[in-house]
Scaffold this motif. Sequence first.
Motif, PDB file in Angstrom:
ATOM      1  N   MET A 119      37.968  49.633 -26.666  1.00 28.02           N
ATOM      2  CA  MET A 119      38.084  48.729 -25.512  1.00 28.02           C
ATOM      3  C   MET A 119      38.891  47.498 -25.875  1.00 28.02           C
ATOM      4  O   MET A 119      38.909  47.077 -27.029  1.00 28.02           O
ATOM      5  CB  MET A 119      36.681  48.285 -25.064  1.00 28.02           C
ATOM      6  N   ARG A 120      39.526  46.910 -24.898  1.00 24.83           N
ATOM      7  CA  ARG A 120      40.237  45.642 -25.058  1.00 24.83           C
ATOM      8  C   ARG A 120      39.242  44.528 -24.711  1.00 24.83           C
ATOM      9  O   ARG A 120      38.711  44.468 -23.604  1.00 24.83           O
ATOM     10  CB  ARG A 120      41.469  45.599 -24.162  1.00 24.83           C
ATOM     11  N   ILE A 121      39.007  43.641 -25.671  1.00 24.65           N
ATOM     12  CA  ILE A 121      37.910  42.680 -25.553  1.00 24.65           C
ATOM     13  C   ILE A 121      38.398  41.239 -25.679  1.00 24.65           C
ATOM     14  O   ILE A 121      39.255  40.932 -26.510  1.00 24.65           O
ATOM     15  CB  ILE A 121      36.843  42.952 -26.638  1.00 24.65           C
ATOM     16  N   VAL A 122      37.825  40.369 -24.846  1.00 25.86           N
ATOM     17  CA  VAL A 122      38.013  38.923 -24.956  1.00 25.86           C
ATOM     18  C   VAL A 122      36.686  38.317 -25.396  1.00 25.86           C
ATOM     19  O   VAL A 122      35.624  38.689 -24.880  1.00 25.86           O
ATOM     20  CB  VAL A 122      38.448  38.313 -23.606  1.00 25.86           C
ATOM     21  N   ILE A 123      36.741  37.376 -26.350  1.00 18.15           N
ATOM     22  CA  ILE A 123      35.529  36.736 -26.868  1.00 18.15           C
ATOM     23  C   ILE A 123      35.577  35.238 -26.581  1.00 18.15           C
ATOM     24  O   ILE A 123      36.578  34.576 -26.856  1.00 18.15           O
ATOM     25  CB  ILE A 123      35.382  36.956 -28.383  1.00 18.15           C
ATOM     26  N   ALA A 124      34.472  34.704 -26.048  1.00 16.48           N
ATOM     27  CA  ALA A 124      34.328  33.258 -25.860  1.00 16.48           C
ATOM     28  C   ALA A 124      33.095  32.808 -26.634  1.00 16.48           C
ATOM     29  O   ALA A 124      31.960  33.085 -26.235  1.00 16.48           O
ATOM     30  CB  ALA A 124      34.187  32.914 -24.389  1.00 16.48           C
TER      31      ALA A 124
ATOM     32  N   GLU B 192      36.903  27.555 -19.803  1.00 16.57           N
ATOM     33  CA  GLU B 192      38.216  27.549 -19.169  1.00 16.57           C
ATOM     34  C   GLU B 192      39.151  28.522 -19.867  1.00 16.57           C
ATOM     35  O   GLU B 192      39.896  29.271 -19.232  1.00 16.57           O
ATOM     36  CB  GLU B 192      38.813  26.139 -19.198  1.00 16.57           C
ATOM     37  N   GLY B 193      39.101  28.500 -21.203  1.00 21.51           N
ATOM     38  CA  GLY B 193      39.932  29.420 -21.975  1.00 21.51           C
ATOM     39  C   GLY B 193      39.555  30.867 -21.716  1.00 21.51           C
ATOM     40  O   GLY B 193      40.419  31.755 -21.684  1.00 21.51           O
ATOM     41  N   LEU B 194      38.262  31.117 -21.510  1.00 19.09           N
ATOM     42  CA  LEU B 194      37.793  32.470 -21.211  1.00 19.09           C
ATOM     43  C   LEU B 194      38.375  32.974 -19.897  1.00 19.09           C
ATOM     44  O   LEU B 194      38.907  34.090 -19.820  1.00 19.09           O
ATOM     45  CB  LEU B 194      36.269  32.489 -21.145  1.00 19.09           C
ATOM     46  N   VAL B 195      38.258  32.157 -18.858  1.00 16.70           N
ATOM     47  CA  VAL B 195      38.761  32.559 -17.545  1.00 16.70           C
ATOM     48  C   VAL B 195      40.264  32.815 -17.607  1.00 16.70           C
ATOM     49  O   VAL B 195      40.765  33.809 -17.061  1.00 16.70           O
ATOM     50  CB  VAL B 195      38.427  31.491 -16.484  1.00 16.70           C
ATOM     51  N   LYS B 196      40.996  31.945 -18.298  1.00 16.24           N
ATOM     52  CA  LYS B 196      42.445  32.116 -18.428  1.00 16.24           C
ATOM     53  C   LYS B 196      42.776  33.381 -19.208  1.00 16.24           C
ATOM     54  O   LYS B 196      43.713  34.113 -18.867  1.00 16.24           O
ATOM     55  CB  LYS B 196      43.057  30.899 -19.123  1.00 16.24           C
ATOM     56  N   ALA B 197      42.006  33.652 -20.266  1.00  9.57           N
ATOM     57  CA  ALA B 197      42.257  34.840 -21.087  1.00  9.57           C
ATOM     58  C   ALA B 197      42.030  36.121 -20.290  1.00  9.57           C
ATOM     59  O   ALA B 197      42.785  37.095 -20.418  1.00  9.57           O
ATOM     60  CB  ALA B 197      41.360  34.826 -22.318  1.00  9.57           C
ATOM     61  N   VAL B 198      40.996  36.126 -19.451  1.00 13.53           N
ATOM     62  CA  VAL B 198      40.735  37.298 -18.616  1.00 13.53           C
ATOM     63  C   VAL B 198      41.858  37.491 -17.599  1.00 13.53           C
ATOM     64  O   VAL B 198      42.312  38.614 -17.354  1.00 13.53           O
ATOM     65  CB  VAL B 198      39.368  37.173 -17.907  1.00 13.53           C
ATOM     66  N   GLU B 199      42.314  36.392 -17.015  1.00 14.63           N
ATOM     67  CA  GLU B 199      43.416  36.469 -16.055  1.00 14.63           C
ATOM     68  C   GLU B 199      44.685  37.003 -16.723  1.00 14.63           C
ATOM     69  O   GLU B 199      45.413  37.818 -16.146  1.00 14.63           O
ATOM     70  CB  GLU B 199      43.698  35.083 -15.469  1.00 14.63           C
TER      71      GLU B 199
ATOM     72  N   ASP C  52      39.028  44.985 -20.835  1.00 13.72           N
ATOM     73  CA  ASP C  52      37.973  45.873 -20.352  1.00 13.72           C
ATOM     74  C   ASP C  52      36.606  45.210 -20.448  1.00 13.72           C
ATOM     75  O   ASP C  52      35.680  45.588 -19.725  1.00 13.72           O
ATOM     76  CB  ASP C  52      37.926  47.155 -21.201  1.00 13.72           C
ATOM     77  N   PHE C  53      36.512  44.205 -21.327  1.00 16.16           N
ATOM     78  CA  PHE C  53      35.199  43.700 -21.727  1.00 16.16           C
ATOM     79  C   PHE C  53      35.307  42.228 -22.121  1.00 16.16           C
ATOM     80  O   PHE C  53      36.268  41.827 -22.780  1.00 16.16           O
ATOM     81  CB  PHE C  53      34.738  44.528 -22.939  1.00 16.16           C
ATOM     82  N   ALA C  54      34.334  41.434 -21.697  1.00 18.02           N
ATOM     83  CA  ALA C  54      34.277  40.022 -22.110  1.00 18.02           C
ATOM     84  C   ALA C  54      32.931  39.758 -22.796  1.00 18.02           C
ATOM     85  O   ALA C  54      31.878  40.068 -22.236  1.00 18.02           O
ATOM     86  CB  ALA C  54      34.440  39.101 -20.912  1.00 18.02           C
ATOM     87  N   LEU C  55      32.990  39.199 -23.984  1.00 18.42           N
ATOM     88  CA  LEU C  55      31.793  38.819 -24.737  1.00 18.42           C
ATOM     89  C   LEU C  55      31.682  37.298 -24.667  1.00 18.42           C
ATOM     90  O   LEU C  55      32.574  36.591 -25.132  1.00 18.42           O
ATOM     91  CB  LEU C  55      31.920  39.288 -26.184  1.00 18.42           C
ATOM     92  N   VAL C  56      30.601  36.798 -24.085  1.00 20.12           N
ATOM     93  CA  VAL C  56      30.554  35.388 -23.680  1.00 20.12           C
ATOM     94  C   VAL C  56      29.300  34.687 -24.199  1.00 20.12           C
ATOM     95  O   VAL C  56      28.178  35.170 -24.000  1.00 20.12           O
ATOM     96  CB  VAL C  56      30.570  35.283 -22.135  1.00 20.12           C
TER      97      VAL C  56
ATOM     98  N   ALA D 162      30.964  30.885 -16.143  1.00 17.68           N
ATOM     99  CA  ALA D 162      32.253  31.574 -16.212  1.00 17.68           C
ATOM    100  C   ALA D 162      32.054  33.082 -16.103  1.00 17.68           C
ATOM    101  O   ALA D 162      32.854  33.786 -15.472  1.00 17.68           O
ATOM    102  CB  ALA D 162      32.969  31.230 -17.517  1.00 17.68           C
ATOM    103  N   ALA D 163      30.971  33.584 -16.690  1.00 19.09           N
ATOM    104  CA  ALA D 163      30.671  35.019 -16.604  1.00 19.09           C
ATOM    105  C   ALA D 163      30.411  35.432 -15.158  1.00 19.09           C
ATOM    106  O   ALA D 163      30.864  36.494 -14.714  1.00 19.09           O
ATOM    107  CB  ALA D 163      29.466  35.351 -17.475  1.00 19.09           C
TER     108      ALA D 163
END
Length: 218
Positions: free
Chosen positions: A1-6, A35-42, A47-51, A66-67
């Motif tokens: 999966m493609r993941i963003v981590i905050a 804020e960085g999380l929301v921008k990174a998702v945009e 596929d996945f955000a770890l927050v 943000a979640a």
Amino acid sequence: MRIVIAEDAVLLRAGLVRLLTDAGHDVVAETDTAEGLVKAVEEHRPDFALVDVRLPPSFSDEGIRAAVLIRSAHPDVAVLVLSQYVEERYASELIASRREGLGYLLKDRVADVEQFLESVQTVGSGGTVLDPEVLTQILVRSRRREDLELLTPREREVLGLMAQGLSNASIAANLYLTESAVEKHIGSIFAKLGVTSETGNRRVLAVLKYLGYSDHSL
């Protein structure tokens, strides 16, 4: 999966990146702010955000808010929230908004690497994983405690492990039961909570009833 981590704790964030990368996932972005999380998702459409629940500047509930926003704006992104405590208001909002692809774990669960990675996989596949402590604290305010009082102590244990996304085999191993015994307990749980085969994903619905949500509130 493609993941963003905050996650604002540098060492923990680095550890999560390494853990997920070693498990074959692609960490496409990491940040320490909501804020960085929301921008990174945009930007990356992961596929996945770890927050983390607590993020700068106030370290209160920026992460979980943000979640909630991500769940609304990007319903295809699975979200797993990590926290040192249960933020009841937004936890309830997250759970009530939509069932699929959602997790809420306390950070000490990350220490069990195998279980954590299993939770990531479950949530990323559209499942629901909720920490037993989250269930307990929300349950205190549940409108449906009378339903849960019908469950035996063993059935509550089984339902708590179901909420973590564990399979019948894993539940059996945790409770030192046979899979057949676990299946019987789950069947009894479904019956007592009024979750029938016609109501969709019975495991998820049973967990939601555990949390005190009726079908029409979802």
